[in-house]
Design an enzyme around this catalytic site. Structure first.
Site, PDB file in Angstrom:
ATOM      1  N   ASN A 286       0.807  -1.215   0.000  1.00 16.76           N
ATOM      2  CA  ASN A 286       0.000   0.000   0.000  1.00 16.76           C
ATOM      3  C   ASN A 286       0.842   1.269   0.000  1.00 16.76           C
ATOM      4  O   ASN A 286       0.461   2.280  -0.589  1.00 16.76           O
ATOM      5  CB  ASN A 286      -0.979  -0.010   1.181  1.00 16.76           C
ATOM      6  CG  ASN A 286      -0.285  -0.122   2.521  1.00 16.76           C
ATOM      7  OD1 ASN A 286       0.852  -0.581   2.607  1.00 16.76           O
ATOM      8  ND2 ASN A 286      -0.961   0.276   3.571  1.00 16.76           N
TER       9      ASN A 286
ATOM     10  N   GLU B 240      10.276  -5.102 -10.661  1.00 17.51           N
ATOM     11  CA  GLU B 240      10.032  -6.542 -10.581  1.00 17.51           C
ATOM     12  C   GLU B 240       8.552  -6.895 -10.575  1.00 17.51           C
ATOM     13  O   GLU B 240       8.165  -7.979 -10.998  1.00 17.51           O
ATOM     14  CB  GLU B 240      10.703  -7.129  -9.348  1.00 17.51           C
ATOM     15  CG  GLU B 240      10.180  -6.583  -8.032  1.00 17.51           C
ATOM     16  CD  GLU B 240      10.914  -7.156  -6.839  1.00 17.51           C
ATOM     17  OE1 GLU B 240      11.845  -7.943  -7.033  1.00 17.51           O
ATOM     18  OE2 GLU B 240      10.540  -6.812  -5.712  1.00 17.51           O
TER      19      GLU B 240
ATOM     20  N   GLY C  77      13.371  -8.288  -4.008  1.00 13.72           N
ATOM     21  CA  GLY C  77      14.322  -7.692  -4.934  1.00 13.72           C
ATOM     22  C   GLY C  77      14.858  -6.352  -4.479  1.00 13.72           C
ATOM     23  O   GLY C  77      15.596  -5.701  -5.223  1.00 13.72           O
TER      24      GLY C  77
END
Length: 497
Positions: A261, A284, A378
């Site tokens: 969020n 990603e 990532g």
């Protein structure tokens, strides 16, 4: 070559105790949905008969409950890597029941290729189409699909008709050579395509096709609230200020954004500010907010590893696929998250912290240093190689009982050398070009909640002087107060004098 149509149970029977199974997909997007649940049933039956049954699981990132959840509840997992978000899995990991390896997502495919984790016995890919010569067209996520499909002894295809063949053409499948033969990855702008739209699989390895008609197990995210909206505005304000100063080019730079969020609020604020030029993304995961920005023209192009969007949003993309085909591309995770590409493109990375300390070290994975929350994902791939690396989070949690700004993080995922900017709803701390003490002052004054500001100053003043000032006994004192008293505000530094 025609492939045999088999049931999910028949497919699962190819997986034996001790095997390593590799999955395509990235987040619940494009991950297998039926064969993994049948593997869980095999494990339950074997355990009931008094026989061992556990597997190693290699994925691109998190999966859906029909994979991580079902396999965890069946006690079918011995080993799992990398990122995950499933609640049952998290509990099992923190109870020491599963050997969990939390590694950078850009490294997952290559570490499997290098043999660091053992062989891949079976690969399971979700596809929207398969040709007789082994061209496998993936669905909403890629992950490590090309690598596990090439290395596995056997390949199982879940042919998912939920979205027909609409995803065909969105993918750009490219697998780099291993050292010492590796060359540069020729991505020079987010929209560059360098591979094929399919995963090529040796047809002889495909043991069967499992016909499926199931949508992705998309995770809902909470709506933006006043705090996350303020964080979003603060990030947008910072980026606009840097652009006006000439630090960021007037044409802007590609963005990378984490998931959740806070990330949605940040992107929403950037999209709504007309002084920010239309931008590209090299990231990603793409969420619903990015699709809205593409539709409105605020985001010109999105390069990603998966469409981690709601099912309604995914259907809307496929319904309007001709519009999106030249605005989206899906890549393997070792390309979408590749450090070389991230640094070349000059990405602005925007990720979320669980906590940060007064010097800029960030913990994004562990609660109080011991309990795994999700995994590093990532964020490390991008943070270390970004043009500008930004971390954001609310300044407090649990009704103010937990401060996100602490004297020393209880676990380090991103060290102070890689973190440029820290942002909470309280404000912005620009850490670039600052010494440790200058960083501490900026973070305490601009990012800490007022309830904790003096507590942090008091810690700094009682610390042993040095290049980086700390009081070793008190460094985790706020975490100690949380565990003993249930509230970091009850920290009493005199206990550590």
């Amino acid at each position: 070559m025609s492939f045999k149509i088999i049931t999910a149970a028949e497919a699962a029977s190819h997986v034996k105790h001790g095997y390593n199974v590799g999955l395509g997909g990235f987040t619940p997007a494009g991950t297998p949905k039926t064969v993994t649940a049948e593997i869980a049933r095999i494990a339950e039956a074997e355990h009931a008969a008094g026989r061992p049954f556990q597997i190693g699981l290699f994925t691109g990132a998190s999966t859906g409950d029909s994979c991580d959840g079902a396999l965890t509840r069946a006690k079918a997992l011995r080993y799992r890597a990398p990122y995950t978000t499933n609640g049952d899995f998290r509990k099992a990991v923190n109870a020491g029941e599963i050997a969990y390896n939390d590694i950078h997502l850009s490294q997952m495919a290559q570490e499997v290729r290098y043999g660091f984790m053992g062989k891949v016995d079976v690969a399971i890919l979700e596809a929207c189409d398969v040709t007789p010569d082994g061209k496998v067209y993936l669905t909403a996520g890629v992950g490590i699909a090309p690598t596990v499909a090439r290395l596995a002894d056997k390949v199982i295809i879940e042919l998912n008709s939920a979205y027909d063949t609409a995803p065909k053409g969105l993918h750009d499948i490219y697998e780099p050579a291993d050292p010492p033969l590796r060359r540069e990855i020729p991505v020079y702008k987010p929209s560059d395509r360098i591979g094929t739209p399919y995963v090529q699989v040796n047809p002889a390895k495909i043991v069967g096709i499992v016909e499926v008609n199931r949508p992705d197990e998309a995770r809902p995210f909470t709506d933006a609230d006043p705090i996350t909206m303020q964080i979003g505005h603060n990030v947008a304000h910072f980026l606009i200020s840097d652009m006006k100063r000439g630090i960021i080019p007037s044409t802007f730079l590609p963005l990378q954004s984490g998931v959740g969020n806070v990330a949605n609020a940040v992107l929403g604020a950037l999209g709504a500010d007309a002084t920010v030029p239309a931008f590209e993304m090299y990231t990603e995961v793409i969420q619903d907010s990015v699709i809205d920005l593409i539709r409105s023209g605020r985001c010109k192009f999105g390069s990603t590893c998966s469409l981690s969007v709601s099912n309604d949003c995914l259907q809307s993309i496929y319904d309007d696929i001709e519009f999106f085909k030249d605005k989206l591309v899906l890549r393997p995770s070792e390309i979408s998250n590749n450090p070389e590409v991230a640094r070349r493109l000059g990405l602005i990375s925007m990720n979320t912290a669980l906590e940060a300390d007064i010097y800029g070290n960030v913990n994004s994975t562990h609660v109080c240093g011991t309990k795994m929350m999700n995994g590093i994902g990532g964020s490390g791939d991008f943070t270390r190689n970004a043009y500008i690396s930004i971390f954001s989070c609310p300044s407090v949690a649990k009704e103010g009982k937990i401060s996100a700004i602490v004297p020393m993080v209880s676990h380090v995922d991103h060290n102070e050398h890689s973190v440029n900017i820290m942002i909470t709803e309280q404000g912005i701390a620009d850490l670039r070009g600052k010494s440790p003490m200058e960083r501490a002052k900026a973070i305490i004054e601009n990012c800490a909640h007022p309830d904790y500001r003096q507590l942090l100053w008091d810690y700094l003043h009682m610390s042993v002087k040095g290049q980086t000032c700390h009081n070793v006994r008190a460094a985790l004192g706020m975490h100690d107060a949380l565990q003993r008293k249930g509230d970091m505000r009850l920290t009493d530094w005199s206990e550590f004098a």
